[in-house]
Design a protein around this motif. Structure first.
Motif, PDB file in Angstrom:
ATOM      1  N   LYS A  57      -2.928   7.509  -7.831  1.00 19.18           N
ATOM      2  CA  LYS A  57      -3.678   8.076  -8.939  1.00 19.18           C
ATOM      3  C   LYS A  57      -5.175   8.200  -8.703  1.00 19.18           C
ATOM      4  CE  LYS A  57      -0.418   6.387 -12.445  1.00 19.18           C
ATOM      5  NZ  LYS A  57      -0.267   5.544 -13.672  1.00 19.18           N
ATOM      6  N   ALA A  58      -5.693   7.597  -7.620  1.00 21.77           N
ATOM      7  CA  ALA A  58      -7.134   7.611  -7.414  1.00 21.77           C
ATOM      8  C   ALA A  58      -7.466   7.497  -5.935  1.00 21.77           C
ATOM      9  CB  ALA A  58      -7.796   6.469  -8.184  1.00 21.77           C
ATOM     10  N   PHE A  59      -8.683   7.895  -5.595  1.00 21.57           N
ATOM     11  CA  PHE A  59      -9.151   7.723  -4.219  1.00 21.57           C
ATOM     12  C   PHE A  59      -9.343   6.246  -3.920  1.00 21.57           C
ATOM     13  CE2 PHE A  59     -12.745   7.187  -1.280  1.00 21.57           C
ATOM     14  CZ  PHE A  59     -12.157   7.715  -0.136  1.00 21.57           C
ATOM     15  N   HIS A 114      -9.991  12.301  -5.930  1.00 15.97           N
ATOM     16  CA  HIS A 114      -9.311  12.534  -7.208  1.00 15.97           C
ATOM     17  C   HIS A 114      -9.312  11.219  -7.968  1.00 15.97           C
ATOM     18  CE1 HIS A 114      -6.064  10.472  -5.129  1.00 15.97           C
ATOM     19  NE2 HIS A 114      -5.344  10.459  -6.247  1.00 15.97           N
ATOM     20  N   GLY A 115      -9.203  11.270  -9.259  1.00 11.79           N
ATOM     21  CA  GLY A 115      -9.144  10.044 -10.057  1.00 11.79           C
ATOM     22  C   GLY A 115     -10.480   9.329 -10.109  1.00 11.79           C
ATOM     23  N   PHE A 116     -10.664   8.377  -9.206  1.00  7.84           N
ATOM     24  CA  PHE A 116     -11.892   7.582  -9.161  1.00  7.84           C
ATOM     25  C   PHE A 116     -12.336   7.366  -7.726  1.00  7.84           C
ATOM     26  CE2 PHE A 116      -9.792   6.179 -13.071  1.00  7.84           C
ATOM     27  CZ  PHE A 116     -10.834   6.201 -13.997  1.00  7.84           C
ATOM     28  N   VAL A 189     -14.183  21.050  -7.973  1.00  5.56           N
ATOM     29  CA  VAL A 189     -13.271  22.157  -8.291  1.00  5.56           C
ATOM     30  C   VAL A 189     -12.260  21.665  -9.312  1.00  5.56           C
ATOM     31  CG1 VAL A 189     -13.561  23.221  -6.027  1.00  5.56           C
ATOM     32  CG2 VAL A 189     -11.702  21.586  -6.392  1.00  5.56           C
ATOM     33  N   PRO A 190     -11.628  22.582 -10.055  1.00  6.57           N
ATOM     34  CA  PRO A 190     -10.566  22.150 -10.970  1.00  6.57           C
ATOM     35  C   PRO A 190      -9.540  21.288 -10.236  1.00  6.57           C
ATOM     36  CG  PRO A 190     -11.101  24.447 -11.348  1.00  6.57           C
ATOM     37  CD  PRO A 190     -11.878  24.038 -10.130  1.00  6.57           C
ATOM     38  N   ASP A 191      -9.057  20.272 -10.919  1.00  2.00           N
ATOM     39  CA  ASP A 191      -8.172  19.301 -10.274  1.00  2.00           C
ATOM     40  C   ASP A 191      -7.000  19.962  -9.552  1.00  2.00           C
ATOM     41  OD1 ASP A 191      -9.876  17.518 -11.444  1.00  2.00           O
ATOM     42  OD2 ASP A 191      -8.445  16.736 -12.900  1.00  2.00           O
ATOM     43  N   ALA A 192      -6.413  20.968 -10.167  1.00  2.70           N
ATOM     44  CA  ALA A 192      -5.241  21.624  -9.582  1.00  2.70           C
ATOM     45  C   ALA A 192      -5.577  22.378  -8.303  1.00  2.70           C
ATOM     46  CB  ALA A 192      -4.623  22.582 -10.598  1.00  2.70           C
TER      47      ALA A 192
END
Length: 285
Positions: A57-59, A114-116, A189-192
């Protein structure tokens, strides 16, 4: 199970932080495994570019406070008082240099966040040559409020003094959009679209001969590396002092008493006075 995964994918070396159950929190082993993966990619004559990311869920959520802060007794991050600053420096300096293997590698490294990427996780992400974030991802170094100083000192290198102070004086987290606008990271950029954006950049760079990539990185790094090295030594010493200051020891005691999640929430929302070790809202004026 390895805490850092390495996979060779054509001309790209893919390095993945692999403690997803704790959002890739940093423990005693992860920095060394990260440096080993970087060295493996750097030594491979077929690999032109590295892509660094995090599983789950996160870096990276930073140092593993459940281990280093919540547990009673001493560990590599917290000693009994009086503490030995050089013992602390030896451990943290080794971690800092493991993170800096990304910066010093001959080949370029693109970090995908992504995430944190918070606390020590931001140390890792900001050592990359190019960092790209998802719009909703967050980055920050909250321990500047108490219990930490970013040992890689990359904030001032990337932002300059005033914007670095804005982040370090507050311990705020900011989104990928804000980080890009501030100049902390290359872009958001947008997450997707994050995977595709990083992949397109890595593939474009991978078409360049290794020697060309290495020379450009070496020239640019030479302009800043000496100053970074000096700043990192001071930051690593100060990091140890923050954890063993009266306020730092009070934070450790609070974590032991109420758990790291509550203590971190109190720290990050500014609702606790670490000098007196009391909630601010409960103190009489």
């Amino acid at each position: 199970m390895p805490k850092v995964l390495y996979e060779k994918d054509g001309r790209i070396g893919r390095i993945t932080l692999n403690r997803p159950e704790v959002m890739n929190a940093i423990d005693d082993d992860l920095p060394g495994e990260l440096a080993a993966a970087v060295a493996q990619a750097d030594a491979d004559r077929d690999v032109h570019v590295m892509v660094l990311s995090g599983a789950g869920k996160a870096f990276c959520s930073g140092y593993d406070l459940a281990h280093y802060a919540e547990g009673k007794g001493t560990n590599q991050v917290v000693q009994e008082m009086p503490w030995d600053p050089m013992q602390d420096f030896q451990f943290m300096w080794a971690n800092t240099q493991a993170f800096m293997s990304i910066f010093r590698a001959m080949k370029p490294v693109v970090c995908k966040v992504h995430g944190f990427a918070v606390a020590g996780g931001s140390d890792i992400a900001l050592c990359a040559d190019l960092t790209i974030m998802g719009d909703t991802a967050q980055i920050g170094y909250m321990p500047t409020r108490v219990w930490g100083c970013p040992t890689t000192a990359m904030w001032v290198h990337r932002l300059g003094p005033e914007k670095a102070k804005r982040m370090m004086f507050t311990g705020d987290k900011i989104t990928g959009i804000e980080a890009a606008e501030m100049g902390l990271v290359l872009k958001s950029v947008p997450d997707a679209q994050l995977d595709a954006e990083v992949e397109a950049l890595a593939q474009r760079m991978a078409s360049v001969p290794i020697n060309q990539l290495a020379m450009q990185k070496m020239v640019i790094n030479a302009a800043v590396e000496e100053k970074i090295n000096q700043t990192q030594r001071l930051a690593t010493v100060f990091d140890g002092i923050t954890r063993h200051s009266p306020e730092g020891m009070n934070f450790k005691a609070r974590v032991e008493a109420v758990g790291w999640k509550q203590a971190v929430q109190e720290r990050d929302t500014g609702r606790f006075d670490w000098t007196t070790n009391t909630p601010i809202n409960d103190r009489s004026e």
